[in-house]
Design a protein around this motif. Structure first.
Motif, PDB file in Angstrom:
ATOM      1  N   ASP A   1       0.838  -1.228   0.000  1.00  0.00           N
ATOM      2  CA  ASP A   1       0.000   0.000   0.000  1.00  0.00           C
ATOM      3  C   ASP A   1       0.853   1.250   0.000  1.00  0.00           C
ATOM      4  O   ASP A   1       0.598   2.198  -0.725  1.00  0.00           O
ATOM      5  N   GLU A   2       1.860   1.203   0.863  1.00  0.00           N
ATOM      6  CA  GLU A   2       2.724   2.373   0.990  1.00  0.00           C
ATOM      7  C   GLU A   2       3.531   2.577  -0.299  1.00  0.00           C
ATOM      8  O   GLU A   2       3.697   3.708  -0.776  1.00  0.00           O
ATOM      9  N   ALA A   3       4.005   1.452  -0.868  1.00  0.00           N
ATOM     10  CA  ALA A   3       4.798   1.536  -2.107  1.00  0.00           C
ATOM     11  C   ALA A   3       3.962   2.180  -3.212  1.00  0.00           C
ATOM     12  O   ALA A   3       4.450   3.028  -3.957  1.00  0.00           O
ATOM     13  N   ARG A   4       2.687   1.786  -3.305  1.00  0.00           N
ATOM     14  CA  ARG A   4       1.806   2.381  -4.336  1.00  0.00           C
ATOM     15  C   ARG A   4       1.687   3.883  -4.144  1.00  0.00           C
ATOM     16  O   ARG A   4       1.771   4.661  -5.093  1.00  0.00           O
ATOM     17  N   LYS A   5       1.468   4.281  -2.879  1.00  0.00           N
ATOM     18  CA  LYS A   5       1.254   5.714  -2.577  1.00  0.00           C
ATOM     19  C   LYS A   5       2.531   6.523  -2.887  1.00  0.00           C
ATOM     20  O   LYS A   5       2.477   7.546  -3.578  1.00  0.00           O
ATOM     21  N   VAL A   6       3.653   6.020  -2.388  1.00  0.00           N
ATOM     22  CA  VAL A   6       4.917   6.759  -2.579  1.00  0.00           C
ATOM     23  C   VAL A   6       5.268   6.812  -4.069  1.00  0.00           C
ATOM     24  O   VAL A   6       5.684   7.847  -4.593  1.00  0.00           O
ATOM     25  N   ALA A   7       5.059   5.683  -4.774  1.00  0.00           N
ATOM     26  CA  ALA A   7       5.386   5.637  -6.209  1.00  0.00           C
ATOM     27  C   ALA A   7       4.539   6.654  -6.960  1.00  0.00           C
ATOM     28  O   ALA A   7       5.046   7.382  -7.817  1.00  0.00           O
ATOM     29  N   ARG A   8       3.238   6.727  -6.638  1.00  0.00           N
ATOM     30  CA  ARG A   8       2.368   7.681  -7.345  1.00  0.00           C
ATOM     31  C   ARG A   8       2.795   9.116  -7.056  1.00  0.00           C
ATOM     32  O   ARG A   8       2.937   9.932  -7.971  1.00  0.00           O
ATOM     33  N   GLU A   9       3.009   9.418  -5.752  1.00  0.00           N
ATOM     34  CA  GLU A   9       3.388  10.799  -5.386  1.00  0.00           C
ATOM     35  C   GLU A   9       4.696  11.205  -6.066  1.00  0.00           C
ATOM     36  O   GLU A   9       4.844  12.327  -6.544  1.00  0.00           O
ATOM     37  N   THR A  10       5.642  10.270  -6.095  1.00  0.00           N
ATOM     38  CA  THR A  10       6.950  10.594  -6.697  1.00  0.00           C
ATOM     39  C   THR A  10       6.801  10.794  -8.197  1.00  0.00           C
ATOM     40  O   THR A  10       7.342  11.752  -8.759  1.00  0.00           O
ATOM     41  N   ALA A  11       6.062   9.887  -8.842  1.00  0.00           N
ATOM     42  CA  ALA A  11       5.916   9.976 -10.301  1.00  0.00           C
ATOM     43  C   ALA A  11       5.213  11.276 -10.693  1.00  0.00           C
ATOM     44  O   ALA A  11       5.482  11.831 -11.753  1.00  0.00           O
ATOM     45  N   GLU A  12       4.319  11.749  -9.833  1.00  0.00           N
ATOM     46  CA  GLU A  12       3.578  12.982 -10.147  1.00  0.00           C
ATOM     47  C   GLU A  12       4.203  14.174  -9.437  1.00  0.00           C
ATOM     48  O   GLU A  12       3.510  14.965  -8.787  1.00  0.00           O
ATOM     49  N   SER A  13       5.510  14.266  -9.514  1.00  0.00           N
ATOM     50  CA  SER A  13       6.178  15.419  -8.898  1.00  0.00           C
ATOM     51  C   SER A  13       7.325  15.888  -9.782  1.00  0.00           C
ATOM     52  O   SER A  13       7.923  15.095 -10.525  1.00  0.00           O
ATOM     53  N   PHE A  14       7.592  17.184  -9.672  1.00  0.00           N
ATOM     54  CA  PHE A  14       8.703  17.793 -10.413  1.00  0.00           C
ATOM     55  C   PHE A  14       9.773  18.186  -9.395  1.00  0.00           C
ATOM     56  O   PHE A  14       9.495  18.925  -8.442  1.00  0.00           O
ATOM     57  N   SER A  15      10.980  17.665  -9.593  1.00  0.00           N
ATOM     58  CA  SER A  15      12.076  18.014  -8.676  1.00  0.00           C
ATOM     59  C   SER A  15      13.001  19.062  -9.277  1.00  0.00           C
ATOM     60  O   SER A  15      13.572  19.881  -8.576  1.00  0.00           O
ATOM     61  N   GLY A  16      13.189  18.988 -10.573  1.00  0.00           N
ATOM     62  CA  GLY A  16      14.116  19.933 -11.202  1.00  0.00           C
ATOM     63  C   GLY A  16      14.403  19.513 -12.625  1.00  0.00           C
ATOM     64  O   GLY A  16      13.668  18.717 -13.212  1.00  0.00           O
ATOM     65  N   MET A  17      15.510  20.051 -13.151  1.00  0.00           N
ATOM     66  CA  MET A  17      15.858  19.781 -14.547  1.00  0.00           C
ATOM     67  C   MET A  17      17.105  18.907 -14.611  1.00  0.00           C
ATOM     68  O   MET A  17      18.048  19.105 -13.850  1.00  0.00           O
ATOM     69  N   ALA A  18      17.061  17.963 -15.548  1.00  0.00           N
ATOM     70  CA  ALA A  18      18.239  17.117 -15.798  1.00  0.00           C
ATOM     71  C   ALA A  18      18.883  17.541 -17.116  1.00  0.00           C
ATOM     72  O   ALA A  18      18.188  17.942 -18.056  1.00  0.00           O
ATOM     73  N   PHE A  19      20.212  17.449 -17.165  1.00  0.00           N
ATOM     74  CA  PHE A  19      20.984  17.836 -18.359  1.00  0.00           C
ATOM     75  C   PHE A  19      22.032  16.768 -18.641  1.00  0.00           C
ATOM     76  O   PHE A  19      22.603  16.196 -17.709  1.00  0.00           O
TER      77      PHE A  19
END
Ligand SMILES: C[S@@+](CC[C@H](N)C(=O)[O-])C[C@H]1O[C@@H](n2cnc3c(N)ncnc32)[C@H](O)[C@@H]1O
Length: 329
Positions: free
Chosen positions: A234-252
């Motif tokens: 349950d926790e893995a699903r929640k954390v995975a969704r929150e992480t996937a739907e977040s912007f941390s910054g730009m990669a180069f």
């Protein structure tokens, strides 16, 4: 770096191709020859008449000299190893080819623009001919990312980064792209109008649209990784969704075009930013103390600015501004 199988064999091909049929005729400048004088030796063996192998780092220059001396198959004097920065040196003649593997994770970060502008003016016989350079052009690709470890870097750790970016392995799956990558720097070494010192925008502002396919695939990848870490389902699903739907910054990350036909390419990530092995890292610039929620269709508008130092000894500085337009706006 020498053992990077995506990089070194492509350079070897490009050098051999450049000298094929012109054995004994062409001269080359190898900027940043490194401790192995790698490309200088390849050029000499491919038939270069003379190679000036320049290396700023004294230890590397000494090792390069020793390695050249060991190469008994090469006529003595064909390769001249010279210690110092190219900007501080004079050559006895102008050369036909300039090889310069001085490419950073952001292609311009090791000051290749100032270095090549100087080489164009003082060292090349035909500075505006793309055939005069290996690589012909160097590029930087960028994409917005979610970053699974960003919460660990929340304040006060975020402040301790002092605006410095992170550098992660190109295979690091804690960093996932939210959109297809876009070109943000394209530096053609034969360009007679390479930017001068000072502030420079390599690109107008770039807009990235968060891709639903990518968010979905990233969520699955994070979920699988979290289960492997033995997180409860349950926790893995929640954390995975929150992480996937977040912007941390730009990669180069960089991409090098070695020949004029554009056939010899060195990619540190795949064409769509896929994870792969490379000696280059991916630079991740975190753009907020904590991850910012985004969803498929959100638009991330990014404005990068470069400040080229006055000469090749000054570090290149970058500033980034990002604005997120949510889907409903
Ligand atoms: C990325 S390493 C490349 C080494 C080698 N050419 C290779 O590809 O394996 C870059 C080297 O260039 C040197 N370098 C960078 N800019 C230079 C410059 N303008 N003049 C002389 N050396 C330089 C650095 O000291 C470093 O050793």
């Amino acid at each position: 770096m020498r053992d990077d199988t995506r990089r070194t064999p492509q350079f070897v091909k490009a050098i051999r191709q450049r000298f094929a049929g012109k054995e004994g005729k062409l001269t080359m400048l190898d900027i940043g020859t490194g401790p192995f004088a790698l490309f200088a030796l390849v050029a000499a063996r491919a038939g270069a008449k003379k190679v000036y192998a320049i290396e700023a780092n004294p230890d590397a220059a000494a090792r390069a000299r020793a390695n050249v001396a060991k190469a008994t198959d090469i006529e003595p004097g064909t390769i001249e190893v010279i210690e110092g920065f190219t900007s501080a040196l004079k050559l006895p003649e102008k050369v036909d080819v300039c090889c310069a593997e001085i490419i950073g994770v952001i292609a311009s970060e090791e000051n290749c623009i100032n270095t090549i502008r100087d080489a164009q003016q003082r060292f090349l016989k035909d500075p505006s001919n793309p055939e005069s350079y290996i690589p012909v052009s160097v590029q930087t690709y960028a994409a917005p990312v979610s970053y699974a470890l960003h919460p660990v870097l929340a304040p006060p750790r975020f402040e301790r980064l002092g605006g410095q970016p992170l550098r992660v392995n190109c295979r690091d799956r804690t960093v996932q792209l939210l959109s297809d990558p876009q070109l943000v720097e394209d530096i053609k070494f034969s360009d007679p109008k390479l930017p001068a010192a000072g502030r420079w925008s390599a690109t107008p502002p770039v807009e990235f649209v968060v891709s639903s396919d990518r968010v979905y695939a990233n969520e699955k990848a994070y979920y699988t990784a979290l289960l492997k870490e033995e997180m409860k389902d349950d926790e893995a699903r929640k954390v995975a969704r929150e992480t996937a739907e977040s912007f941390s910054g730009m990669a180069f990350w960089p991409r090098l075009v070695l020949d004029t036909k554009g056939e010899l390419i060195v990619e540190s990530r795949g064409p769509l930013g896929e994870h792969q092995k490379s000696h280059w890292q991916t630079l991740v610039s975190l753009m907020n103390p904590t991850p910012v929620p985004v969803s498929a269709g959100s638009v991330i508008k990014v404005e990068p600015q470069t400040d080229l130092g006055q000469d090749i000894l000054q570090p290149v500085k970058y500033t980034l501004q990002a604005e997120i337009r949510p889907v409903s706006a």
